[in-house]
Enzyme design. Structure first.
Site, PDB file in Angstrom:
ATOM      1  N   ASP A  42      41.796  42.156  50.569  1.00  0.00           N
ATOM      2  CA  ASP A  42      43.184  42.092  51.432  1.00  0.00           C
ATOM      3  C   ASP A  42      43.481  40.980  52.255  1.00  0.00           C
ATOM      4  O   ASP A  42      44.014  41.311  53.225  1.00  0.00           O
ATOM      5  CB  ASP A  42      43.449  43.500  52.125  1.00  0.00           C
ATOM      6  CG  ASP A  42      43.376  44.740  51.146  1.00  0.00           C
ATOM      7  OD1 ASP A  42      43.522  44.689  49.900  1.00  0.00           O
ATOM      8  OD2 ASP A  42      43.422  45.882  51.540  1.00  0.00           O
TER       9      ASP A  42
ATOM     10  N   ARG B 112      43.275  38.066  45.075  1.00  0.00           N
ATOM     11  CA  ARG B 112      44.671  38.268  44.486  1.00  0.00           C
ATOM     12  C   ARG B 112      45.830  37.606  45.152  1.00  0.00           C
ATOM     13  O   ARG B 112      46.922  37.195  44.402  1.00  0.00           O
ATOM     14  CB  ARG B 112      44.806  39.640  44.154  1.00  0.00           C
ATOM     15  CG  ARG B 112      43.913  40.375  43.082  1.00  0.00           C
ATOM     16  CD  ARG B 112      44.063  41.727  42.973  1.00  0.00           C
ATOM     17  NE  ARG B 112      43.546  42.602  44.455  1.00  0.00           N
ATOM     18  CZ  ARG B 112      44.337  43.477  44.788  1.00  0.00           C
ATOM     19  NH1 ARG B 112      45.049  44.293  44.145  1.00  0.00           N
ATOM     20  NH2 ARG B 112      43.569  44.036  46.071  1.00  0.00           N
TER      21      ARG B 112
ATOM     22  N   CYS C  43      32.505  43.206  40.083  1.00  0.00           N
ATOM     23  CA  CYS C  43      33.798  43.689  39.169  1.00  0.00           C
ATOM     24  C   CYS C  43      33.720  45.011  38.870  1.00  0.00           C
ATOM     25  O   CYS C  43      32.620  45.625  38.339  1.00  0.00           O
ATOM     26  CB  CYS C  43      33.338  43.066  37.858  1.00  0.00           C
ATOM     27  SG  CYS C  43      34.748  43.154  36.780  1.00  0.00           S
TER      28      CYS C  43
END
Length: 332
Positions: free
Chosen positions: A202, A225, A100
């Site tokens: 990615d 994400r 993180c």
């Protein structure tokens, strides 16, 4: 990919993301085809374990196996206690957060800040592995910054300690989520590791996942994400890797069904008030690629009840499914 007694099939995982990978989202992504979905991190400080928020996070009833729970902290004894506590509450795999990049985490020397202290890393891994009898995994970055890419060293420490799998995000801490992920460091780790290595960073399409697996030789990919608003993405990746067939993106009617199920699960899991509030970010992600996204969010964010939120969402996606521009109703 094997993690202890658990066969991860397909070898496509959902990355732990704070405020995102809660139980409703994990269940949804698994149902749509992911092989593993890791929980958002649980802090190792026991003062917070009894809060309503933590109790909700630690609810794993009804989740398909294996249940992987990420813990975060900096003190070996506290992390060992957190691992035991989460195993007692249903965790079947413990994942340790050393990736993180958030300032509030790194400022207390947790998350990716731990990579600056390999001796402390070794002590943490030893303490957690000694504390529980379930597989322990580790998530790291390539290093603290471009001058200190020590992920291969941390990987060796992890393997020697007995870590069962290692996920590596192809960015340094100082990159946060900017720039482009690099896979050379992950390739270097995989070339010498005997434990499963999971490539992260990615991976936003089936083709990208196939490229990363081929380039790195890794055992699995981890999607982060890019799955926000696209919970079907890990399943599409898994299908492509298995068959070479690229499934189309879901039609608006399919998205509507997935989203309505997601909203019902959020309302049930958190209760109406919190569920409606938490659902707003997911609604924004689902519609983010549409030109009327801003108007949709402005309307739906005003919904105060579950029924109102569901009504507005159905209206929006019904129009999309019909091939007409949505006429956004006014929230009551």
């Amino acid at each position: 990919m094997q993690i202890g007694p658990y066969s991860i099939q397909p070898a496509v995982a959902l990355a732990p993301m704070a405020g995102v990978t809660d139980k409703p989202f994990r269940q949804l992504v698994k149902r749509l085809g992911a092989g593993l979905a890791v929980s958002e991190m649980t802090i190792s400080d026991p003062r917070f374990w009894s809060t309503a928020k933590s109790r909700t996070r630690m609810d794993h009833s009804g989740e398909p196996d294996p249940i992987s729970v990420q813990i975060a902290g900096t003190d070996p004894a506290a992390l060992a206690d957190a691992a035991r506590y989460n195993v007692d509450h249903g965790a079947q795999i413990i994942d340790i957060n050393m990736g993180c990049p958030a300032k509030k985490v790194c400022n207390v020397l947790a998350g990716s800040a731990l990579m600056r202290d390999p001796l402390l890393v070794a002590r943490i891994l030893e303490a957690v592995l000694r504390a529980v009898n379930v597989p322990v995994t580790l998530k790291i970055r390539t290093g603290w910054d471009a001058r200190h890419k020590n992920a291969p060293e941390i990987a060796r420490i992890a393997e020697d300690a007995g870590i069962k799998a290692l996920a590596v995000h192809g960015r340094t801490r100082d990159q946060h989520y900017t720039g482009v992920a690099e896979y050379a460091t992950i390739t270097e780790i995989k070339a010498v590791a005997t434990i499963p290595v999971i490539a992260n960073g990615d991976i936003d399409s089936p083709q990208k996942a196939a490229f990363v697996l081929h380039a790195t030789g890794c055992d699995a990919v981890m999607v982060g994400r890019a799955a926000q608003g696209r919970p079907w993405l890990p399943g599409r990746i898994a299908h492509y890797l298995a068959s070479g067939e690229l499934l189309p993106e879901p039609e608006p009617a399919q998205v509507r069904a997935i989203l309505i199920d997601h909203l019902h699960a959020l309302h049930a899991h958190y209760g109406e008030e919190s569920g409606v509030r938490i659902a707003r970010k997911h609604l924004g992600w689902y519609a983010k690629d549409r030109p009327e996204n801003a108007a949709f969010r402005a309307v739906v964010n005003r919904a105060q009840t579950a029924d109102e939120q569901l009504r507005l969402t159905r209206s929006y996606f019904d129009a999309l499914a019909a091939g007409v521009a949505p006429e956004l109703p006014v929230a009551a």
